[in-house]
Design a protein around this motif. Structure first.
Motif, PDB file in Angstrom:
ATOM      1  N   PRO A   1       0.830  -1.205   0.000  1.00 52.70           N
ATOM      2  CA  PRO A   1       0.000   0.000   0.000  1.00 52.70           C
ATOM      3  C   PRO A   1       0.866   1.257   0.000  1.00 52.70           C
ATOM      4  O   PRO A   1       1.985   1.251   0.517  1.00 52.70           O
ATOM      5  CB  PRO A   1      -0.811  -0.125   1.292  1.00 52.70           C
ATOM      6  CG  PRO A   1      -0.810  -1.582   1.605  1.00 52.70           C
ATOM      7  CD  PRO A   1       0.514  -2.089   1.143  1.00 52.70           C
TER       8      PRO A   1
ATOM      9  N   SER B   1      -8.463   3.979  -2.544  1.00 53.68           N
ATOM     10  CA  SER B   1      -7.672   2.931  -1.888  1.00 53.68           C
ATOM     11  C   SER B   1      -8.402   1.602  -1.759  1.00 53.68           C
ATOM     12  O   SER B   1      -7.767   0.558  -1.579  1.00 53.68           O
ATOM     13  CB  SER B   1      -7.247   3.406  -0.495  1.00 53.68           C
ATOM     14  OG  SER B   1      -8.384   3.653   0.313  1.00 53.68           O
TER      15      SER B   1
ATOM     16  N   LEU C   1      -5.966   9.253  -2.759  1.00 56.11           N
ATOM     17  CA  LEU C   1      -5.721   7.926  -2.187  1.00 56.11           C
ATOM     18  C   LEU C   1      -6.900   7.485  -1.324  1.00 56.11           C
ATOM     19  O   LEU C   1      -7.294   6.311  -1.345  1.00 56.11           O
ATOM     20  CB  LEU C   1      -4.438   7.934  -1.354  1.00 56.11           C
ATOM     21  CG  LEU C   1      -3.123   8.086  -2.124  1.00 56.11           C
ATOM     22  CD1 LEU C   1      -1.954   8.133  -1.150  1.00 56.11           C
ATOM     23  CD2 LEU C   1      -2.937   6.951  -3.117  1.00 56.11           C
TER      24      LEU C   1
END
Length: 643
Positions: free
Chosen positions: A391, A420, A416
């Motif tokens: 990540p 994500s 993000l």
């Protein structure tokens, strides 16, 4: 002479039912004041050291960082609102551990003999915290200067002033420590290191399993010694914190000049490499000198073992330090470019693509199943291309935004959050050794998407303290059988949530950063760092123009006076403050527990200074909106009354 700030704001709005976050915040502070005493009594020796017997747990160059790390955030708790004797205890343990490490052959003249700055940075956090907490201590002042001179002076031989390079990846009080080990060079297969893969992938060894062959292991060790064990490494940028700390302790300008010059050297190398930071420089000053021209492949660089994790941390630290000294926000651009290099390759992937040894931990920290999809980026680069998907490093990207306050960096984080594949508005109950990882819910709170974060974060922190205390009570480990990192896992002091909520700050960059606070507090009556007794603080807004803070006085009878300082180092200029207070024509009393109505007036004052005093009447609150200009004033460790 009595020191007074230029402006005092009076907070007199009746509190009513106290906010849950305020009660929990004071509970966490008071609980930890008991918890560190339990650790000190049950996990340390009378001289302040840690019970540990080396029966082969330490390698030839294992540094002392793990020992110091067991206390790394104790000075931070003191700065927030810890008791006065916490500072005394923290100094006692630093001295005890330093003596212990000298006996173990890891420290000479109170400083690390020689190891990489990825680990030195971790170990030095405790010392930096002590200096920030007590910058008038003569012993700390002397040590800060002496430690910095290992790099700025010529006697230790760590630094080549003509070429502006640190001469080895392993340096310290013993000077350059050539190679990577004091044992015979060999890099044999090891189950712990298997997750990191091959240190160098272009030597004819094609897999980690081949390192089970002694000849291959020896060849790899010799190549690592010759190619990675001399010259400058990008993680050495963390040494700028050691030298900046000395400047802030002594005021000696040569220390500040060194920080800027050394950072500039790496930034110029990035400019010559299409804007991308290289990770290695030979003793002649040439990038790629021992790696056949490769700008990647250095120790703790782009290829091995952490990639963007170690390169990015060092770049953030250097940018923080150089921008602080110069006020030049352009120092953030090479750091930003390093992250762009991996973020540009982000894609949704199953977590099964993550190396197996990391997968469970990654899934736990994101609150996902191990076969779920999430956004991953390649974190390392070698001859075979980019690899090792993980990540994005939100912790470092948060530190970048917090330091730069640039809209582009906040936009990156918001992108993000949207892409994500997991919910950022969740507080998960974990703690790693750097005590970070909860940047996502904090950022969601600041964006208005997670209003319950303060109470969730504080409850989680209280649960972690209780868990650590239970571990301490159950610990019956043999000091000769434990790893040197054993006591880090028992440290019951937790500061991440407090830094975020009280100070509008992420956790310190663990590999050697200095604490970066949006706002810092002083008890104006006791003349010491931290929030006064019964006072709680919540930063509810933070951007490039300033911040919003709510202050609450839970005391039934006592007035409290708190001094707000803009920035860890009083480097930001407070231009103005806007707040509400009781209309003087309204006859009610701030002591009323449940006021049906309070007439208020909105006031705005010009400040133009480093500090703002707030006088909180009993059972009162105030919400402040500060307009701030970043990095406009010379940084200082000093208390307001010592300037």
């Amino acid at each position: 002479m009595t020191w007074r700030p230029a402006l005092t704001v009076v907070g007199d709005l009746p509190l009513g039912p106290p906010p849950t976050w305020a009660v929990l915040e004071r509970d966490l502070l008071e609980t930890q004041d008991k918890a560190w005493r339990v650790f000190s009594a049950q996990c340390t020796a009378p001289n302040g050291s840690l019970p540990f017997v080396d029966r082969g747990q330490l390698t030839s160059r294992d540094a002392g960082d793990d020992f110091y790390e067991a206390f790394f955030n104790w000075p931070t708790l003191y700065l927030l609102s810890g008791s006065a004797d916490l500072l005394t205890a923290a100094k006692h343990h630093w001295n005890g551990v330093t003596t212990q490490l000298a006996e173990l052959g890891r420290v000479d003249h109170e400083y690390e003999i020689g190891y990489d700055w990825f680990h030195q940075g971790e170990g030095n956090l405790f010392f930096y915290g002590l200096c920030l907490a007590d910058p008038q201590d003569p012993q700390l002042i002397e040590r800060a200067a002496r430690f910095a001179e290992l790099y700025t002076g010529g006697q230790a031989g760590n630094y080549d002033a003509n070429l502006n390079i640190i001469r080895a990846p392993h340096t310290g009080s013993g000077g350059p420590r050539w190679g990577l080990t004091d044992a015979e060079p060999s890099y044999a297969w090891d189950p712990v290191m298997q997750r990191y893969g091959l240190p160098i992938d272009w030597l004819g060894v094609d897999s980690v399993d081949q390192l089970k062959d002694p000849a291959s292991a020896r060849m790899m060790g010799e190549q690592m010694r010759d190619r990675m064990g001399r010259g400058d490494a990008v993680v050495n940028l963390a040494a700028t914190s050691l030298v900046l700390n000395a400047y802030l302790m002594t005021g000696e300008r040569s220390f500040a000049d060194w920080v800027v010059r050394y950072t500039d050297g790496w930034w110029k190398r990035a400019a010559g490499n299409n804007g991308v930071l290289p990770d290695n420089v030979g003793l002649s000053g040439r990038v790629g000198e021992y790696l056949d021209g490769r700008w990647y492949g250095g120790n703790y660089g782009w290829s091995f073992p952490h990639g963007i994790g170690s390169v990015g941390a060092a770049a953030v630290v250097a940018a923080q330090n150089a921008a602080l000294l110069t006020g030049d926000r352009g120092y953030w651009q090479p750091t930003r470019r390093a992250f762009e290099l991996v973020l540009d390759q982000a894609s949704m992937q199953p977590l099964t693509n993550v190396v197996e040894d990391w997968r469970t931990e990654v899934a736990r920290r994101l609150g996902l199943d191990e076969d779920a999809e999430t956004l991953l980026v390649p974190t390392r680069l070698a001859d075979g291309g980019w690899f090792d998907p993980l990540p994005p490093p939100v912790n470092l990207l948060t530190a970048l935004w917090h330091g730069s306050r640039e809209a582009t960096d906040l936009e990156c984080l918001n992108t993000l959050r949207a892409t994500s594949g997991y919910d950022w508005a969740v507080t998960l109950p974990f703690r790693n050794k750097g005590e970070d990882g909860h940047e996502q819910p904090w950022l969601a709170y600041l964006a208005g998407a997670y209003p319950g974060y303060p109470t969730d974060a504080l409850r989680t922190a209280l649960a972690i303290v209780a868990h650590r205390l239970a571990l301490i009570e159950a610990d019956d480990s043999d000091p000769g059988e434990i790893p040197d990192s054993h006591y880090q896992k028992l440290n019951p002091v937790v500061t991440e949530a407090l830094l975020q909520l009280c100070c509008g700050a992420p956790q310190v960059v663990y590999n050697g950063g200095l604490l970066q606070l949006a706002v810092r507090y002083w008890d104006a009556v006791a003349r010491r760092p931290g929030l006064p007794t019964d006072v709680a603080a919540l930063v509810f807004a933070l951007d490039d123009t300033g911040l919003g803070i709510e202050l609450v006085n839970l005391s039934l009878h006592g007035t409290r006076e708190v001094l707000l300082q803009s920035g860890t180092f009083a480097q930001h200029l407070i231009e103005s403050v806007r707040y509400d207070r009781r209309d003087s024509d309204y006859p009610g009393s701030p002591y009323v527990e449940f006021a049906p109505r309070v007439d208020t007036i909105t006031l705005e004052h010009h400040v133009a200074g480093r500090y703002l005093a707030v006088q909180l009447q009993p059972r009162s609150r105030v919400r402040l909106r500060l307009t701030v200009r970043l990095d406009r004033l010379p940084p200082t460790y000093s208390a307001p009354w010592d300037l």
